[in-house]
Structures are given as structure tokens and as C-alpha cells.
Design an enzyme around this catalytic site. Structure first.
Site, PDB file in Angstrom:
ATOM      1  N   HIS A 186      -3.072  -5.642   1.283  1.00 54.50           N
ATOM      2  CA  HIS A 186      -2.818  -5.691   2.184  1.00 54.50           C
ATOM      3  C   HIS A 186      -2.544  -7.635   2.446  1.00 54.50           C
ATOM      4  O   HIS A 186      -3.891  -7.622   3.557  1.00 54.50           O
ATOM      5  CB  HIS A 186      -3.485  -5.317   3.548  1.00 54.50           C
ATOM      6  CG  HIS A 186      -3.453  -3.671   3.667  1.00 54.50           C
ATOM      7  ND1 HIS A 186      -2.149  -2.929   3.973  1.00 54.50           N
ATOM      8  CD2 HIS A 186      -4.021  -2.646   3.294  1.00 54.50           C
ATOM      9  CE1 HIS A 186      -2.408  -1.643   3.985  1.00 54.50           C
ATOM     10  NE2 HIS A 186      -3.217  -1.511   3.480  1.00 54.50           N
ATOM     11  N   CYS A 198       0.873  -1.712  -0.054  1.00 56.94           N
ATOM     12  CA  CYS A 198       0.328  -0.027   0.332  1.00 56.94           C
ATOM     13  C   CYS A 198       0.331   1.349   0.621  1.00 56.94           C
ATOM     14  O   CYS A 198       1.953   1.272  -1.251  1.00 56.94           O
ATOM     15  CB  CYS A 198      -1.225  -0.240   1.327  1.00 56.94           C
ATOM     16  SG  CYS A 198      -2.207   0.755   1.111  1.00 56.94           S
ATOM     17  N   GLU A 251      -0.496  -8.452   5.068  1.00 57.25           N
ATOM     18  CA  GLU A 251      -0.617  -8.706   7.101  1.00 57.25           C
ATOM     19  C   GLU A 251      -1.887  -8.455   7.379  1.00 57.25           C
ATOM     20  O   GLU A 251      -1.965  -9.251   8.217  1.00 57.25           O
ATOM     21  CB  GLU A 251       0.480  -7.591   7.061  1.00 57.25           C
ATOM     22  CG  GLU A 251       0.372  -6.099   7.250  1.00 57.25           C
ATOM     23  CD  GLU A 251      -0.463  -5.323   5.984  1.00 57.25           C
ATOM     24  OE1 GLU A 251      -0.455  -6.030   5.054  1.00 57.25           O
ATOM     25  OE2 GLU A 251      -1.040  -4.852   6.642  1.00 57.25           O
TER      26      GLU A 251
END
Lengths: 217, 86
Positions: free
Chosen positions: A194, A86, A196
Site C-alpha cells: 500500500h 491490493c 498510499e
């Protein structure tokens, strides 16, 4: 073997990355303040999401001058793995480690939702675990994720097999539905989604795990 | 002897080929305000600065470097520079 997560003023996904890599996957990880220059002992570096330096001027424009990133350029040249998520992807393009730029979403909205992604290339180890299935779902959360580049750059990306991920249903107007790209060597991956945030079953989905696992593979 | 001071204004614009959704939104709002006939509306940035330099050429070259490397991203933006004596 360990991972570094660079923390800028305004980063807000650094702890998420730490939780995903260390908490969920058990990979040794340390956070690195943007003023540090010592990346020794690291095998991989993550540039996390957020709003580095308030995203003033342009997203990632000021982060580019951080002392830690001068070291990162060297680290990358020596073959170290670098993952930009990002805002981290935006920083990598400003830094010139990846081509193109990320601009305001086509419809001006900040988009926060799960997206379906197609694995375009499993050339690099980042996405090899996904290649059999061919697609994955990850969350996005950005206002400026519309990938832009010249036609020449796009052709180069195609020729280098450097387009890593495409959106199934392009949410932001990115050129060629691009959600993530790699450098020609393949040790740098930048993407708007994302991974994560898709590592802990408690918060929905574990499809990001293999991508983070690849940091140390 | 005082060092001459120059005022500079740098205009940063999205390249013509790059979609400007903020400009499009403003164009839509202009129509709702009742202002008609707008066929183009693009939004950029203006950077105003003062700089001390030995002469205009040096001031210009320093602001050009800033414009190229910091104020604008040449992948998506163009810039132009106006320099004035203070």
C-alpha cells in the site's frame, strides 16, 4: 491533470488514496462510484484496496463487471495510467489487464506488516524514483496476496521486464517473490503493498509518495 | 407451454499445481481428530443453480459460459458441470 479513484461497495482504502494524493501531494483527485462510466478528463485511475463486493466468489471477481471498469479497459487501451493497490491489483488480474491471479496466503494468515521490497525494474515511470536506492519499505495488509501464474506467464513477465517489485522476505508464498507487476506497455501497475499508507509522516513513512506522484508524471 | 427448468451443479477446484493452504490446514486438523490415512485433501466450491432454457443444450451452454467467465478463474481453477432435468 487529475486522478480518479474508483469506489466499489466494500472498498476501504479509497479515502486513504484521496488523502495521500490530494491531501499530502496536492494532486487533484476525485472519487468515482463504480456505477459511473465517465472517466473523461482523467489522466490516471486508482483501484483502491478493500473488499470490493465483499470479495464474494473470489477477490475482485465481481468488481470486474462494474460499469466503471468497462470504461477503464478503454482508458487503459488509450494509454491512461492505472494503479491497482491490493484489492485493486486483484481486480486488474480478474479483468485481464494484468496476467496471473492472487490467491490465499501460503500460511492462511491475514498479514499486516511493513515489508522490504526490491525494485526489480525501473522500466516504467512508476518506479524510476526508486531505482537508485533499489529498495523501499511499504506496508502490506492482505489475506490473499499470493501471486500465482503459469510458468509461461512467468517467463513472459521476465521477458517483458514486467516484474516491478519483489518481496525481500516473501511473506505469502508468491511465485518468484512477486509483489507487483506492470503490463507490457507499462501504463498499468498492480501491487499488493500500500503506497498510499506511506505518504503522511504522521502515520509512518513517506516511501510511497514517489509512486503516487508518478500517476501524473 | 412452460419453459423447461434445469438444475445444474458446478464444481470449482483449484488446479492441481496450485497450493491449497486451506486444504492443507484441514488435512492437519483431520490428523488431530484422529482420522488417519488421508494422503490428499483439496477444498473447492460447489455452485448449485436452477436455470430456465429451451432445452438441455442451451442450458448447458449458458452455464458453461457462467462457469468459465464468473464461477472459476481459469488461471488457478478448473471446473466441471453436472446438468439435471428439474
Amino acid at each position: 491533470m487529475s486522478i480518479g479513484v474508483i469506489v466499489f461497495p466494500g472498498s476501504n482504502c479509497d479515502r486513504d488514496v484521496l488523502w495521500a494524493t490530494q491531501g499530502c501531494l496536492g494532486l487533484p483527485t476525485r472519487r468515482i462510484w463504480h456505477e459511473e462510466t465517465d472517466l473523461s478528463g482523467l489522466d490516471a485511475v486508482v483501484l483502491p484496496g478493500g473488499f470490493s463486493y465483499g470479495d464474494y466468489l473470489r477477490c475482485g471477481a465481481i468488481a470486474r463487471f462494474a460499469p466503471a471498469l468497462r470504461s477503464l479497459v478503454e482508458f487503459t487501451a488509450e494509454g491512461g495510467r492505472v494503479l491497482g493497490i491490493c484489492n485493486g491489483f486483484q481486480v486488474l488480474t480478474e479483468l485481464g489487464l494484468l496476467p496471473g491471479a492472487l490467491t490465499r496466503n501460503r500460511d492462511l494468515h491475514f498479514i499486516c506488516e511493513d515489508v522490504n521490497l526490491t525494485v526489480v525494474s525501473a522500466r516504467t515511470t512508476w518506479l524510476q524514483n526508486y531505482s537508485a536506492k533499489g529498495h523501499l519499505t511499504l506496508p502490506i495488509a492482505h489475506g490473499e496476496g499470493r501471486y500465482q501464474c503459469s510458468e509461461d506467464t512467468l517467463k513472459q513477465l521476465q521477458d517483458d521486464d514486467a516484474i516491478a517489485l519483489r518481496y525481500g522476505n516473501n511473506p505469502n508464498g508468491s511465485v518468484d517473490d512477486i509483489a507487483g507487476i506492470t503490463n507490457p506497455k507499462g501504463n498499468v501497475l498492480g501491487l499488493m503493498p500500500h503506497p498510499e499508507r506511506a505518504c503522511d509522516p504522521a502515520t509512518g513513512g513517506v516511501e510511497g509518495r514517489a509512486m503516487l506522484q508518478a500517476l501524473l508524471n | 407451454m412452460t419453459v423447461p427448468r434445469f438444475q445444474a451443479r458446478v464444481l470449482v477446484r483449484l488446479r492441481p499445481s496450485v497450493l491449497d493452504p486451506a486444504g492443507e490446514a484441514a488435512r492437519g486438523a483431520a490428523a488431530r481428530l484422529g482420522v488417519e490415512g488421508i494422503s490428499k485433501l483439496r477444498i473447492g466450491k460447489a455452485v448449485e443453480l436452477e436455470i430456465e432454457a429451451a432445452d438441455a443444450a442451451e442450458a448447458r451452454s449458458r452455464v458453461e459460459l457462467l462457469s468459465d467467465r464468473l464461477f472459476a478463474n481459469p488461471v488457478i481453477e478448473d471446473w466441471s458441470l453436472e446438468l439435471l432435468d428439474s
